[in-house]
Write a protein that holds these residues in place. Sequence first.
Motif, PDB file in Angstrom:
ATOM      1  N   SER A  50       0.817  -1.212   0.000  1.00 26.99           N
ATOM      2  CA  SER A  50       0.000   0.000   0.000  1.00 26.99           C
ATOM      3  C   SER A  50       0.848   1.259   0.000  1.00 26.99           C
ATOM      4  CB  SER A  50      -0.916   0.014   1.234  1.00 26.99           C
ATOM      5  OG  SER A  50      -0.149   0.202   2.421  1.00 26.99           O
ATOM      6  N   GLY A  51       2.167   1.109   0.198  1.00 33.06           N
ATOM      7  CA  GLY A  51       3.073   2.243   0.093  1.00 33.06           C
ATOM      8  C   GLY A  51       3.429   2.911   1.396  1.00 33.06           C
ATOM      9  N   TYR A  77       2.298   6.091  -7.042  1.00 29.24           N
ATOM     10  CA  TYR A  77       1.313   6.356  -6.000  1.00 29.24           C
ATOM     11  C   TYR A  77      -0.087   5.910  -6.417  1.00 29.24           C
ATOM     12  CZ  TYR A  77       4.501   8.932  -2.967  1.00 29.24           C
ATOM     13  OH  TYR A  77       5.516   9.282  -2.106  1.00 29.24           O
ATOM     14  N   PHE A 123      -0.160   2.288  -5.696  1.00 31.98           N
ATOM     15  CA  PHE A 123      -0.375   2.061  -4.265  1.00 31.98           C
ATOM     16  C   PHE A 123      -1.850   2.255  -3.907  1.00 31.98           C
ATOM     17  CE2 PHE A 123       4.260   3.447  -3.333  1.00 31.98           C
ATOM     18  CZ  PHE A 123       4.684   2.127  -3.463  1.00 31.98           C
ATOM     19  N   CYS A 177      -4.619  -0.370  -2.180  1.00 33.50           N
ATOM     20  CA  CYS A 177      -5.439  -0.057  -1.007  1.00 33.50           C
ATOM     21  C   CYS A 177      -6.902  -0.396  -1.242  1.00 33.50           C
ATOM     22  CB  CYS A 177      -5.296   1.424  -0.646  1.00 33.50           C
ATOM     23  SG  CYS A 177      -3.661   1.907  -0.059  1.00 33.50           S
TER      24      CYS A 177
END
Length: 502
Positions: free
Chosen positions: A305-306, A455, A458, A462
Motif C-alpha cells: 500500500s506504500g 502512487y 499504491f 489499497c
Amino acid sequence: MRMDSGASRNANQGVLLRSYDGATRLRSDVRDVLRPPKMGKLWSHSGDAVLPFVCTACLASLLFGYHLGVINGALDHIAAGLGFADDAILQGWVVSSTLAGAAAGSLTGGALADRIGRRRTFQLNALPLFLGPLLSSNSGGFESMVLGRILAGIGIGIASSVVPLYISEIAPTEDRGSLGSLNQIGINIGILLALVAGLPLAHSPNWWRAMFLLSTLPAILLLLGMFKCPESPRWLVKQGRYAEAEAVSRLLWGKTNKFEEEIGNLKTDGSETFDEDAIWGELLSKRYWKVVSTGASLFLIQQLSGINTVVFFSTAVFRGAGIKSDVAASALVGLANVMGSMVASSQMDKQGRKYLLMSSFTGMGASMVLLALSLAWRSLQTFSAILAVLATVAYMLAFSYGAGPVPALLLAEMFASRIRAKAMAFSLGVHWVCNFVVGLLFLSVVEKVGVSVVYLAFGAVCFCGTFYVSKNLVETKGRSLEEIERELSPAVYNDAPGFAIL
C-alpha cells in the motif's frame, strides 16, 4: 385563626421548600454544565491489572520504531564520520541491513516463543537490542556499523512477532483490541523519539553516536521489567502446567471464573493437542494453510500500500513539491501517525477489527489518489504543496487507524494456539521481506515511470485491500481466542466465510 395561621405557615414552608429545591436543582444543573465531560475508559478493571505488563512488553515496540527512525536524519552524518559519504550503495546497506536482520529475527521469534516461553523470549531479545546500538555507537567503520544494525534488526524482528502474541494472550477478551493497539502506539512513539533525538545533529555532527547509545536504556528496562511480568497462561496450558496457568490467570483477570472462560475449556477441547508445538511444515498443510495465507496476505497488502515509501521518502517528496519546511512537514506526518493510533485504540473494541481495516484501506486509497493528482496535474500545480501535505497526513491518519495496528492483533487472534507463534513469525517474515523489497526498488521505479504512477498503483492496492477484507475476514471483536479458534478449526473451514488465498 390558628387554623388559618397554621395553613399559612404550611403554605409558606411549601413555597420555601419549592424555592430551595428549585435553587438546588439550578445549582446542580449549573455544575453539570460547567463540569468537564467524563472520558470513557479504554479498558475494563481487568485491563487495568494487565496494563503494566503490556506497557513493559511495548518497550520492545518503542525500540522497534526507534531503530527504524533513528537512521533517517543521521545517515549523512554517519556516512561522513565513517568515510563512505560518496558511496550510495554502502549507505543503502546501512539502512537495509536492519530490515534484513528483522526478517531473520521475525522467523526465529516464533520458534523461541514456543520453546522457551514468551517472557524468556523477551529477556533474550533484550540482548541484541542492547548490543546492536552499543556496537553502532562505538563503530569505527562501515563493517561494525552494519553488524550493529543487523543485531538491532534481529531484535526488532523478534519483537514484531512476540509483542502482539504476548498481548493477545494475556489481555482479557473485552480489552484485547484496545490493549493490542498499544503495540502500534509504541512503534509510532519510538519513531517520534528518534526524530526528536536527532535535533542536536545540526550543531553536533557526531551526536549520532549518542542517539544509538540512548536506545540501550529501554533494552535494559525491558530485561529487568520482564522479571516482574507473568508468563502467558495460554503457553503454560500448552505445556500442561495448569496450576501455574490458573494462578497467572487470577493475577491477570482477578478472582473470578475468567480462567474457566478464557483457558479452562482448552483442557477438554479436542481440536488441539498441547503436548508439542506444530512444525514449520504444518503451516502449509490443508488444515492451516488457508488461515496462514490470509495472515500473510494482510501484511502483503499492508506493505504494497506504500506505507514505508511515505515514512522514508516523504521529506524528499515534499521537497520536490516545493515545500521549504520539508522536515517540519515530515514531523507533522509522524504526529498524525501517533494521533491516528490513539483513536484506533479507543475504537478497536467498539467498531471492530474488520470495520477499522476497511475504513483504513479506503481512506488510504483516496489519499494516495489525491497525492498522485496533486503531483501530476498541472491545473493543481498552484496548490500542489498544500495538497501533498494534506494527502500525506490523511494517508497516515488512515493507516494508523486500521492498517497499522489491526493486522498483527488480528493474526494473533485468528491463528490456532498450536501454530500461533510460528504463523505469526511467518506472516511477519512476509512483512519484512516486502518492506525490504519496496524500499530497495522504490526510487528506481520512480525514475522510470514517475512518482504519480507509483502512487496511483499504491492507491489501487489499497482499494483491493478493502475488497479483500470485506470478503475474506471474520470479526473477532469480543470473542475469546478459543471461540475464534473453534470457528476456524478444520471442522468448520468449509462453512467459514471465505478464508481464501489472495
